[in-house]
Design a protein around this motif. Structure first.
Motif, short mmCIF file in Angstrom:
data_model
loop_
_atom_site.label_atom_id
_atom_site.label_comp_id
_atom_site.label_asym_id
_atom_site.label_seq_id
_atom_site.Cartn_x
_atom_site.Cartn_y
_atom_site.Cartn_z
N PRO A 39 0.75 -1.36 0.00
CA PRO A 39 0.05 -0.14 0.22
C PRO A 39 1.00 1.13 0.17
O PRO A 39 2.02 1.28 0.66
N GLY A 40 0.33 2.31 -0.62
CA GLY A 40 1.20 3.47 -0.66
C GLY A 40 0.47 4.72 -1.52
O GLY A 40 -0.83 4.65 -1.54
N VAL A 41 1.27 5.87 -1.55
CA VAL A 41 0.31 6.80 -2.23
C VAL A 41 1.07 7.30 -3.38
O VAL A 41 2.51 7.47 -3.38
N ALA A 42 0.50 7.55 -4.43
CA ALA A 42 1.15 7.93 -5.79
C ALA A 42 1.19 9.37 -5.68
O ALA A 42 0.27 10.09 -5.11
N LEU A 79 -13.28 0.02 -11.62
CA LEU A 79 -13.41 -0.23 -10.23
C LEU A 79 -14.42 0.91 -9.68
O LEU A 79 -14.66 0.78 -8.39
N ASN A 80 -14.64 2.10 -10.38
CA ASN A 80 -15.40 3.05 -9.93
C ASN A 80 -15.14 3.77 -8.63
O ASN A 80 -15.52 3.90 -7.76
N GLY A 81 -13.69 3.84 -8.62
CA GLY A 81 -12.95 4.49 -7.40
C GLY A 81 -12.45 3.50 -6.16
O GLY A 81 -11.95 3.97 -5.43
N GLU A 82 -13.25 2.34 -6.10
CA GLU A 82 -13.08 1.31 -5.34
C GLU A 82 -11.48 0.71 -4.92
O GLU A 82 -10.91 0.60 -6.24
N GLY A 83 -10.93 1.23 -3.99
CA GLY A 83 -9.51 0.76 -3.80
C GLY A 83 -8.54 1.90 -4.03
O GLY A 83 -7.34 1.64 -3.98
N PHE A 84 -9.21 2.91 -4.07
CA PHE A 84 -8.29 4.38 -4.41
C PHE A 84 -9.00 5.58 -3.36
O PHE A 84 -10.26 5.49 -3.13
N GLU A 85 -7.98 6.21 -2.99
CA GLU A 85 -8.60 7.45 -2.18
C GLU A 85 -7.74 8.52 -2.57
O GLU A 85 -6.62 8.74 -2.60
N ILE A 86 -8.60 9.68 -3.18
CA ILE A 86 -7.91 10.68 -3.39
C ILE A 86 -7.31 11.61 -2.34
O ILE A 86 -8.41 11.74 -1.50
N VAL A 87 -6.37 11.76 -2.04
CA VAL A 87 -5.57 12.31 -1.07
C VAL A 87 -5.20 14.02 -1.26
O VAL A 87 -4.83 14.59 -0.33
N GLY A 88 -4.93 14.13 -2.40
CA GLY A 88 -4.39 15.51 -2.90
C GLY A 88 -5.28 16.35 -3.66
O GLY A 88 -6.61 15.67 -3.59
N PRO A 89 -5.13 17.50 -4.05
CA PRO A 89 -6.00 18.52 -4.41
C PRO A 89 -6.71 17.77 -5.64
O PRO A 89 -6.14 17.13 -6.70
N GLN A 98 4.01 15.94 -4.26
CA GLN A 98 2.86 16.06 -3.45
C GLN A 98 2.06 14.70 -3.51
O GLN A 98 1.76 14.27 -4.75
N GLU A 99 1.52 14.38 -2.43
CA GLU A 99 0.75 13.13 -2.37
C GLU A 99 -0.72 13.29 -3.32
O GLU A 99 -1.28 14.40 -2.93
N MET A 100 -0.97 12.46 -3.86
CA MET A 100 -2.18 12.55 -4.74
C MET A 100 -3.35 11.49 -4.48
O MET A 100 -4.48 11.71 -4.16
N ILE A 101 -2.88 10.05 -4.68
CA ILE A 101 -3.77 9.01 -4.53
C ILE A 101 -3.40 7.72 -3.69
O ILE A 101 -2.27 7.32 -3.77
#
Length: 159
Positions: A39-42, A79-89, A98-101
């Protein structure tokens, strides 16, 4: 202009992408990063203005007018967003690194999808991206390649 790796993983040619549109560099030239299965952040590969953010992909336009697309996985739009979390602008400015997803490549792979991360310089000719990192492991934020000068010049004229 240096383009940073949005994720940690092994660099490969975009022609290895398990998607014919990306493999043929129809979207733009670039590279593939086979991500570490943790797990990580792109992160943002460049500084600039957010052009678009989806849970599985984002595009950034640099001040020089170069557009970059980061696509997390193949067919992950399903996946319609499942398994991803937008954390950036989702609009405005972003700085390189900067962290994005937030996502988990192992979870994407467990669903039968490729977790390959595609980093494309939009509107560039096939083969216009060169890197000496093919087959090498990179960390998040490591320099990945230089955006071609032609892309920046083309972008400035369009501005």
């Amino acid at each position: 202009m240096k383009v940073l790796s949005p994720v940690a993983g092994t660099v490969g040619p975009l022609s290895d992408a398990p998607d014919p549109v990306f493999a043929a560099e129809m979207v733009g030239s670039g590279v593939l990063v086979d991500p570490d299965r943790t797990p990580g952040v792109a992160v943002a590969p460049v500084s600039g203005k957010i052009a678009k953010v989806h849970p599985h992909a984002y595009a950034i336009a640099t001040p020089e007018g170069v557009g970059l697309l980061v696509h997390l996985g193949i067919d992950t739009v399903r996946l319609n967003g499942e398994g991803f979390e937008i954390v950036g602008p989702v609009k405005g400015q972003v700085v390189a690194g900067q962290e994005m997803i937030r996502w988990d490549p192992a979870e994407i792979e467990a669903q039968g999808l490729s977790p390959a991360v595609l980093v494309c310089v939009l509107d560039t000719a096939p083969g216009s991206i060169a890197t000496d990192l093919l087959g090498q492991h990179v960390s998040v934020g490591d320099p990945l390649f230089e955006a071609p000068e032609a892309a920046a010049k083309r972008g400035r004229r369009a501005s």
